[in-house]
Enzyme design. Structure first.
Site, PDB file in Angstrom:
ATOM      1  N   HIS A  17       0.728  -1.162  -0.036  1.00 34.47           N
ATOM      2  CA  HIS A  17      -0.068   0.280   0.041  1.00 34.47           C
ATOM      3  C   HIS A  17       0.794   1.188  -0.075  1.00 34.47           C
ATOM      4  O   HIS A  17       1.911   1.261   0.734  1.00 34.47           O
ATOM      5  CB  HIS A  17      -1.077   0.066   1.270  1.00 34.47           C
ATOM      6  CG  HIS A  17      -1.978   0.922   1.387  1.00 34.47           C
ATOM      7  ND1 HIS A  17      -2.760   1.539   0.501  1.00 34.47           N
ATOM      8  CD2 HIS A  17      -1.805   1.857   2.210  1.00 34.47           C
ATOM      9  CE1 HIS A  17      -3.385   2.551   0.849  1.00 34.47           C
ATOM     10  NE2 HIS A  17      -3.018   2.817   2.039  1.00 34.47           N
ATOM     11  N   ASP A  34      -3.268   8.873   3.650  1.00 35.62           N
ATOM     12  CA  ASP A  34      -3.439   7.611   3.362  1.00 35.62           C
ATOM     13  C   ASP A  34      -5.034   7.319   3.057  1.00 35.62           C
ATOM     14  O   ASP A  34      -5.946   7.682   3.817  1.00 35.62           O
ATOM     15  CB  ASP A  34      -3.407   6.762   4.923  1.00 35.62           C
ATOM     16  CG  ASP A  34      -3.627   5.071   4.432  1.00 35.62           C
ATOM     17  OD1 ASP A  34      -4.020   4.670   3.421  1.00 35.62           O
ATOM     18  OD2 ASP A  34      -3.221   4.351   5.497  1.00 35.62           O
ATOM     19  N   CYS A  85      -3.994   3.304  -4.812  1.00 32.29           N
ATOM     20  CA  CYS A  85      -3.468   3.792  -3.601  1.00 32.29           C
ATOM     21  C   CYS A  85      -2.230   4.755  -3.893  1.00 32.29           C
ATOM     22  O   CYS A  85      -1.994   5.885  -3.746  1.00 32.29           O
ATOM     23  CB  CYS A  85      -2.857   2.881  -2.479  1.00 32.29           C
ATOM     24  SG  CYS A  85      -1.876   1.632  -3.047  1.00 32.29           S
TER      25      CYS A  85
END
Length: 131
Positions: A17, A34, A85
């Protein structure tokens, strides 16, 4: 301390990620982005420690106090799948570098992928009207 006002560092979490850390020197802030919503406290602390160590090594003194560590905020755009991401992290940095609101969403990601491809082909980052 740094010759620029903002520094961006991509963060790879668990080899799965991508997130982003921003150091805003003028505001004395280290901020975490995030797209899955995690706070990023270990990465914030690591960046702050890096800044302290670097200041001590380069300037021979301690970093001034008053730095804020900002976890992922509610206005950080969220991804709705398991693979965008990196695009989210890249465009958080892009928007923040232009001092823009983080007003994009999952619906913008396909356009952003094309924007990134065009930027790479043109060897420059687009900073015009539509981000």
């Amino acid at each position: 301390m740094l010759p620029t006002s903002k520094v961006f560092a991509p963060v790879n979490v668990g080899n799965m990620h991508w997130c982003m850390v921003m150091v805003d020197v003028a505001r004395k802030e280290v901020r975490y982005f995030d797209s899955m919503g995690a706070g990023g406290e270990p990465y914030l602390k690591a960046m702050k420690r890096y800044l302290e160590d670097e200041h001590r090594a380069k300037k021979g003194s301690e970093l001034e106090g008053g730095w804020t560590l900002t976890r992922t905020t509610r206005d950080t755009p969220r991804q709705t799948n398991g693979y965008d991401c990196g695009v989210f992290a890249s465009f958080c940095a892009h928007y923040m570098s232009l001092q823009e609101q983080l007003d994009f969403s999952q619906n913008d990601i396909q356009h952003f992928r094309i924007r990134m491809m065009v930027d790479i082909l043109n060897k420059r980052i687009h900073t015009g009207g539509d981000v």
